[in-house]
Design a protein around this motif. Structure first.
Motif, short mmCIF file in Angstrom:
data_model
loop_
_atom_site.label_atom_id
_atom_site.label_comp_id
_atom_site.label_asym_id
_atom_site.label_seq_id
_atom_site.Cartn_x
_atom_site.Cartn_y
_atom_site.Cartn_z
N UNK A 373 0.81 -1.22 0.00
CA UNK A 373 0.00 0.00 0.00
C UNK A 373 0.84 1.27 0.00
N UNK A 374 1.99 1.23 0.69
CA UNK A 374 2.78 2.44 0.84
C UNK A 374 4.09 2.42 0.05
N UNK A 375 4.45 1.26 -0.45
CA UNK A 375 5.69 1.16 -1.21
C UNK A 375 5.51 1.59 -2.65
N UNK A 376 6.60 1.72 -3.38
CA UNK A 376 6.57 2.09 -4.79
C UNK A 376 7.49 1.17 -5.57
N UNK A 377 7.19 1.01 -6.88
CA UNK A 377 8.07 0.28 -7.79
C UNK A 377 8.48 -1.09 -7.28
N UNK A 378 9.81 -1.31 -7.12
CA UNK A 378 10.32 -2.62 -6.72
C UNK A 378 9.78 -3.11 -5.37
N UNK A 379 9.48 -2.18 -4.46
CA UNK A 379 8.95 -2.58 -3.16
C UNK A 379 7.60 -3.26 -3.31
N UNK A 380 6.79 -2.74 -4.23
CA UNK A 380 5.49 -3.37 -4.48
C UNK A 380 5.66 -4.77 -5.07
N UNK A 381 6.65 -4.92 -5.97
CA UNK A 381 6.92 -6.23 -6.55
C UNK A 381 7.29 -7.24 -5.49
N UNK A 382 8.11 -6.80 -4.53
CA UNK A 382 8.48 -7.66 -3.41
C UNK A 382 7.25 -8.03 -2.59
N UNK A 383 6.39 -7.02 -2.32
CA UNK A 383 5.21 -7.24 -1.49
C UNK A 383 4.23 -8.20 -2.14
#
Length: 422
Positions: A373-383
């Motif tokens: 919800x709060x991450x962007x780009x690669x962080x969302x992919x990880x999530x």
């Protein structure tokens, strides 16, 4: 009971083996085709290579006004990117005034910025400098070929169709131009981002709400301009602050190394489980294989994009799936040491480990949801891969592993408790 359990167990092994084969090699039977996983799954910028651009808003707006304009700009950029034919672009708002665009497979940074970074404010201006109609009144635009009167050749132009308001304004503008004598007074300039694209003279009143833009375009240039106009003007001026190209060879090298590392890790996990827990460890390895197949199939069905952080999330969730099995098997060993039968120990082990497994996975799941919800780009992919992996790991550990263990017990292969790690 024994023969039934053997048949079901062998059938599960056959399904798992088929799944592994299809994932690795694909299958093609007549019109039915499943591509191997390496061709089915979308790869992110860091794996496939491509271009990423970061745009920053140049505006005095702030608060809700800025937030609204950035949201509109993101939507317009998304439409423009679709015109590039890029597979699975990633467009996210970073902070309050930046938009990050990742375009896997694209090779030219300048091409990307030319398409997504232009304000694309289209205006039709008469000889007196008055704006007759603007891009916001354009209902549709597309590249077409028309015959050039002077040469007789078919040349690409951009065809425009105005909405009802635009058609009325354009009619009034051409009527006003026709009231002037032949010459500069009849010219209506077509201006894009303060640059005159063409300046045709009006020869008649245009009442059908259509127009064409000519400018010695190639078909690619006409297509790009059409896409820009159709998407609309950006509500806010954007400036490129960061841009980079990632070569496909670098991305493929990263992918190969990641897959190699993951393969070694999975093999070591499989060997550890068999060596330490014997028969339950073998069952856990089968469950983990099912787990991996389910996760990969889910990523493909969701049309998700796999990135390096996504691979990290996948490997981490495999570790959590193993951790769930370890907790369960340790409870089973404790029950066996208390003198219970293997069947009773398995039932009690799963029952006693349930709350621990669920609690540990739920806390990680919450962390994954927060990152998404709060991450962007690669962080969302990880999530994304972490969330899918955690949910799948709970299903495989609590249900599939239990089913396989009960089938093995019903098959009466052994009553030796040492084969269950005790």
């Amino acid at each position: 009971m024994k023969s039934k359990s053997i048949i079901i167990f062998l059938l599960i092994l056959l399904i798992v083996g088929t799944g592994v084969f299809v994932a690795l090699e694909g299958i093609n039977i007549g019109k039915f085709e499943i591509e191997p996983i390496n061709k089915s799954i979308n790869l992110g910028l860091d794996l496939e290579g491509g271009v990423y651009v970061v745009l920053e808003a140049k505006s005095d707006a702030s608060g809700e006004e800025l937030k609204k304009k950035m949201t509109e700009a993101k939507a317009i950029i998304d439409q423009r990117v679709n015109g590039l034919g890029v597979t699975e672009p990633i467009i996210t708002i970073e902070g309050e005034d930046r938009i990050r665009i990742e375009l896997p497979g694209l090779k030219d940074t300048q091409e990307a910025f030319d398409m997504i970074g232009k304000t694309a404010e289209l205006q039709f201006i008469n000889s007196e400098g008055e704006v007759i109609v603007s891009g916001k009144n354009v209902k549709n635009s597309e590249p077409v070929y028309i015959e050039q009167q002077t040469t007789g050749k078919n040349v690409p132009v951009v065809s425009l169709e105005f909405d009802s308001e635009g058609a009325k304004l354009f009619k009034e503008g051409t009527e006003k131009a026709m009231a002037n004598p032949v010459g500069e007074g009849r010219i209506i300039s077509i201006v894009l981002d303060d640059e005159v694209i063409s300046a045709p003279a009006v020869n008649d009143v245009i009442t059908d709400g259509s127009a064409t833009i000519e400018g010695n375009f190639t078909i690619e240039e006409a297509t790009e301009l059409s896409t820009l106009i159709k998407a609309g003007a950006l509500p806010i001026e954007m400036e490129e602050v960061q841009a980079s190209e990632i070569g496909p060879s670098l991305g493929l090298t990263s992918l190969d190394k990641s897959v190699y590392a993951a393969s070694i890790g999975i093999i070591l996990i499989f060997l550890f489980m068999i060596g330490f827990y014997r028969l339950p460890g073998l069952i856990a390895d089968i469950s983990l294989t099912i787990y991996i197949l389910i996760v990969l199939a889910t990523l493909v069905s969701l049309n998700a994009t796999l990135t390096l952080p996504g691979i990290a999330g996948l490997i981490l969730s495999i570790g959590m799936a193993v951790d769930a099995n370890v907790v369960i098997f340790e409870r089973i060993k404790e029950e066996i040491r208390l003198g219970k039968s293997i069947r009773s120990s398995v039932d009690a082990g799963f029952k006693n480990a349930l709350s621990t497994v669920v609690d540990s996975n739920i806390t990680t799941l919450i962390a994954g949801i927060v990152l998404f919800n709060f991450g962007t780009g690669p962080i969302k992919g990880f999530a994304v891969t972490l969330i899918i992996g955690i949910i799948t790991s709970m299903i495989t550990a609590l249900f599939i592993t239990r089913l396989l263990l009960k089938l093995v017990i019903n098959m009466k292969i052994t009553k030796n408790t040492k084969m269950f790690g005790a």
